[in-house]
Design an enzyme around this catalytic site. Structure first.
Site, PDB file in Angstrom:
ATOM      1  N   GLY A 117       0.851  -1.195   0.000  1.00 19.95           N
ATOM      2  CA  GLY A 117       0.000   0.000   0.000  1.00 19.95           C
ATOM      3  C   GLY A 117       0.884   1.240   0.000  1.00 19.95           C
ATOM      4  O   GLY A 117       2.026   1.202  -0.464  1.00 19.95           O
ATOM      5  N   ARG A 118       0.361   2.322   0.567  1.00 17.91           N
ATOM      6  CA  ARG A 118       1.122   3.583   0.551  1.00 17.91           C
ATOM      7  C   ARG A 118       2.468   3.438   1.237  1.00 17.91           C
ATOM      8  O   ARG A 118       3.503   3.841   0.717  1.00 17.91           O
ATOM      9  CB  ARG A 118       0.319   4.682   1.256  1.00 17.91           C
TER      10      ARG A 118
ATOM     11  N   SER B 226      -3.978  -7.838  -3.862  1.00 18.89           N
ATOM     12  CA  SER B 226      -4.006  -7.637  -5.314  1.00 18.89           C
ATOM     13  C   SER B 226      -2.658  -7.145  -5.827  1.00 18.89           C
ATOM     14  O   SER B 226      -1.867  -6.560  -5.086  1.00 18.89           O
ATOM     15  CB  SER B 226      -5.088  -6.611  -5.681  1.00 18.89           C
TER      16      SER B 226
ATOM     17  N   ILE C  77       6.274  -3.705  11.274  1.00 21.98           N
ATOM     18  CA  ILE C  77       5.974  -2.304  11.587  1.00 21.98           C
ATOM     19  C   ILE C  77       4.479  -2.055  11.397  1.00 21.98           C
ATOM     20  O   ILE C  77       4.037  -0.916  11.279  1.00 21.98           O
ATOM     21  CB  ILE C  77       6.794  -1.322  10.703  1.00 21.98           C
TER      22      ILE C  77
ATOM     23  N   ARG D 242       1.043  -4.165  12.786  1.00 17.13           N
ATOM     24  CA  ARG D 242       0.327  -4.322  14.049  1.00 17.13           C
ATOM     25  C   ARG D 242       0.718  -5.671  14.649  1.00 17.13           C
ATOM     26  O   ARG D 242       0.931  -6.643  13.895  1.00 17.13           O
ATOM     27  CB  ARG D 242      -1.193  -4.316  13.834  1.00 17.13           C
TER      28      ARG D 242
ATOM     29  N   GLU E  64      -0.008  -4.113  23.721  1.00 11.46           N
ATOM     30  CA  GLU E  64       0.788  -2.905  23.997  1.00 11.46           C
ATOM     31  C   GLU E  64       0.112  -2.127  25.114  1.00 11.46           C
ATOM     32  O   GLU E  64      -1.117  -2.117  25.172  1.00 11.46           O
ATOM     33  CB  GLU E  64       0.855  -2.035  22.735  1.00 11.46           C
TER      34      GLU E  64
ATOM     35  N   HIS F 238       6.635   0.755  19.630  1.00 10.08           N
ATOM     36  CA  HIS F 238       5.688   1.360  18.686  1.00 10.08           C
ATOM     37  C   HIS F 238       6.007   2.850  18.442  1.00 10.08           C
ATOM     38  O   HIS F 238       5.210   3.728  18.777  1.00 10.08           O
ATOM     39  CB  HIS F 238       4.237   1.204  19.196  1.00 10.08           C
TER      40      HIS F 238
HETATM   41  C1  8YV Z   1       0.897   5.455  16.271  1.00  3.37           C
HETATM   42  C2  8YV Z   1       0.179   4.060  14.268  1.00  3.37           C
HETATM   43  O1  8YV Z   1       0.827   4.397  17.077  1.00  3.37           O
HETATM   44  O2  8YV Z   1      -0.665   5.524  12.658  1.00  3.37           O
HETATM   45  C3  8YV Z   1      -0.752   4.431  13.184  1.00  3.37           C
HETATM   46  O3  8YV Z   1      -1.624   3.628  12.852  1.00  3.37           O
HETATM   47  O4  8YV Z   1       0.213   2.952  14.667  1.00  3.37           O
HETATM   48  C4  8YV Z   1       1.139   5.055  14.828  1.00  3.37           C
HETATM   49  O5  8YV Z   1       1.237   6.138  14.055  1.00  3.37           O
HETATM   50  C5  8YV Z   1      -0.342   6.184  16.589  1.00  3.37           C
HETATM   51  O6  8YV Z   1      -0.821   6.904  15.567  1.00  3.37           O
HETATM   52  C6  8YV Z   1      -0.320   6.930  17.898  1.00  3.37           C
HETATM   53  O7  8YV Z   1      -1.116   8.064  17.822  1.00  3.37           O
END
Ligand code: 8YV
Length: 309
Positions: free
Chosen positions: A149-150, A172, A225, A227, A256, A274
């Site tokens: 994706g992006r 895809s 990076i 989830r 977390e 995170h």
């Molecule tokens: C931060 C993230 O944990 O953007 C996300 O989905 O997981 C991270 O940028 C989050 O946005 C904390 O505010």
């Protein structure tokens, strides 16, 4: 103009983000998303992606029409309830790509060149007494990306100068100059390094399981990076403990901010709490975009970055 007391801000926001919010609106704050909603007639929620919005909260808000989450991921939102009740949602895609990709590249080299271990070796005084084991070069290797994706595309562009072959998997084929492998097992088998950059969803829940880790194999590395939910953590723990993969780098975890402490004893695992988007510039940009969405909503303008739901 955002009407006073029309936005419920749920969860804690760090100072820099809070300053940006206060500058542009006067929300009512609810720190604990499981507590009762304060008295008021709220049309919108502002939240960060590390705070889960329970359905029980939104049920208490009959005038709710928008949830603006500050983060690209929106697995913290009760999407089916929102959809059912015509409540829209926005996220903050794009503005965090640079920070997240920079961390991803840092984790890659920290992991394969063993930078934390090398610093510990030096600081321990061991340098004058012995040698560190040799590590491995990235150039010439195959790097797999799950989720083109992006962020996946930005990451791939940053990887190109490192003389690697880039492969990817996902639902895809994309218009990108990299080899597409629809089968995740095949991607894992071919990759020397496998990055997880896909969104958390029922379809990706624990998609990295024992079978995929076995396909990745003892010479290869996993970097998450995305989830924590994308990985079966028990399977990963086993794979790391028994050297079924060479190593892993994790910025995200189940549970977390209290990840499984068994991860702490592994010397083939690099961990960060995170911090993908946690640079000052990025967090301000994310907050601005979330508030821009709120403003667009209250001004009856098109939402800037609506979550597809
Ligand atoms: C931060 C993230 O944990 O953007 C996300 O989905 O997981 C991270 O940028 C989050 O946005 C904390 O505010």
């Amino acid at each position: 103009m955002i009407p006073v007391n029309s936005v419920l801000q749920v969860g804690f926001f760090p100072d820099l983000m809070q300053a940006e919010i206060q500058h542009r609106l006067s929300p009512v704050s609810l720190l604990d998303p499981n507590a009762a909603v304060p008295a008021g007639d709220f049309n919108a929620i502002l939240v960060r992606s590390n705070t889960t919005i329970p359905e029980s909260l939104v049920r208490q808000m009959p005038s709710l029409r928008l949830v603006a989450t500050c983060g690209v991921g929106y697995d913290n939102l009760p999407l089916s309830y929102l959809k059912e009740h015509g409540i829209r949602a926005t996220n903050t895609p794009g503005v965090l790509n640079d920070a997240v990709c920079e961390l991803a590249i840092g984790m890659l080299f920290g992991l394969i060149r063993q930078i934390p271990q090398s610093q510990a070796f030096l600081k321990s005084g061991a340098w004058s007494k012995g040698l560190l084991p040799l590590t491995t070069t990235l150039a010439g290797k195959k790097v797999g990306i799950l989720g083109m994706g992006r962020i996946g595309q930005d990451l791939a562009k940053r990887l190109e100068p490192f003389k690697v072959e880039i492969l990817y998997s996902g639902p895809s084929k994309k218009n990108v100059p990299y080899r597409y492998l629809p089968n995740l097992s095949e991607l894992a088998q071919e990759s020397d390094v496998l990055f997880l950059v896909c969104p958390a969803s029922p379809a990706t829940n624990k998609i990295i399981n024992t079978q995929i880790l076995e396909a990745l194999g003892p010479e290869s590395y996993l970097i998450n990076i995305a989830r924590g939910s994308v990985v079966d953590e028990a399977a990963l723990l086993y794979a790391l403990q028994h050297k079924r993969i060479a190593g892993a780098a994790l910025d995200v975890f189940d549970n977390e901010p209290n990840p499984n402490p068994e991860f702490f004893n592994l010397d083939n695992l690099l961990m960060t709490p995170h911090i993908g988007s946690s640079t000052a510039e990025t967090r301000v940009a994310m907050t601005k975009l979330a508030v821009d969405n709120l403003e667009a909503f209250f001004n009856q303008q098109p939402l800037l970055t609506e979550v597809p739901n």
